[in-house]
Design an enzyme around this catalytic site. Structure first.
Site: not given
Length: 230
Positions: A12, A15, A20, A35, A126
Site C-alpha cells: 500500500i 519509500g 508498507v 512497514k 518531515d
C-alpha cells in the site's frame, strides 16, 4: 506469515528504504499496516529505525498513527502500525483544491496533534501531504522516520538536510537544527497547498531552497484571517 502473527497482504506504500503492506493480525483479529525495511541498511539507517520505534511508540494521540508492535525477522526490521482507512492529503489533492471548511477542520486537527507531539519534545521534521492521512475520525500524522527528540543526539548524516525540500522551513534550508517551529511552518505550507491545489515551493531541492530564502509564502487574499494567521 510475519513473526508467526501477521498475514502480510498487498503493498500500500513504499519509500527509499521501506515498504508498507496491509496485513492481518491473527492473534487479535484486526487489520494493521506493516512497514518492512530493506535488509541492506548501514549503521546510520539502523539507528534511525530504532529512533523511529522509540519516538513513535512514545506517542499516544488520536491524531498520530499508532505504533502497535515492532521487531526483526530474517534480518529485516518491521513496524506494525494502525491501519488508516482513507487517502493521504497528497492523494486527495490530485483531485484539486480542498473546500475551505475541510481545510479549516484539517488545520485544527493537525495543530492539536502537533501540539501534543511537541509537548513530548519531539519534532517530526518531515511533515508533508503524503504523511498526513485522512480518516473518517479526522486527520492523522504518520511516518516518524526522521523525527527527532529535542533532548537526544542528532544522527543525521554529515552535510545532509533532513526533510522534503518543498516543505522545509528557512532555518532547515540554512542548515540549522529543526525545532517545533519547523513543523508549524511545514503545516502552514500544507494548508496553503490544500487551499490552492498548488505546491508553494516547487522544483528541485536547490530551486525550492532558494525560493524559501528569497520570498515568503504567497497567501491568497480570500483566505480568512483566522486561517491565514493560524
Amino acid at each position: 506469515m510475519l513473526a508467526g502473527r501477521y498475514e502480510v497482504g498487498r503493498l500500500i506504500g513504499s519509500g527509499a528504504t521501506a515498504r508498507v503492506y496491509r496485513a492481518f493480525d491473527v492473534r487479535l483479529a484486526r487489520e494493521v499496516a506493516v512497514k518492512i525495511y530493506d535488509r541492506d541498511a548501514v549503521a546510520l539507517d539502523q539507528r534511525r529505525r530504532l529512533r523511529e520505534m522509540t519516538i513513535q511508540g512514545s506517542i499516544s494521540h488520536p491524531g498520530v498513527v499508532a505504533l502497535l508492535d515492532s521487531g526483526t525477522e530474517s534480518g529485516r526490521t518491521y513496524l506494525v502500525m494502525q491501519l488508516v482507512e482513507g487517502e493521504n492529503v497528497a492523494e486527495r489533492l490530485l483531485g484539486g483544491p480542498m473546500p475551505l471548511a475541510e481545510v479549516t477542520a484539517l488545520a485544527g486537527g493537525l495543530a492539536e496533534a502537533l501540539a501534543h507531539v511537541h509537548a513530548l519534545r519531539v519534532v517530526h521534521r518531515d511533515l508533508k501531504p503524503a504523511n498526513v492521512f485522512l480518516s473518517a475520525d479526522g486527520p492523522l500524522i504518520g511516518d516518524f522516520g526522521i523525527a527527532h527528540a529535542l533532548d537526544a543526539t542528532h544522527i543525521t548524516g554529515t552535510g545532509l538536510i533532513p526533510g522534503t525540500a518543498a516543505y522545509l522551513a528557512p532555518e532547515q534550508v540554512s542548515g540549522e537544527p529543526a525545532g517545533p517551529p519547523a513543523d508549524v511552518y511545514a503545516l502552514g505550507l500544507i494548508l496553503l497547498e490544500c487551499l490552492t491545489g498548488e505546491r508553494e515551493y516547487p522544483g528541485t531541492m536547490v530551486e525550492a531552497a532558494m525560493a524559501r530564502l528569497t520570498r515568503p509564502p504567497r497567501i491568497p487574499e480570500d483566505v480568512p484571517p483566522s486561517l491565514a494567521h493560524a
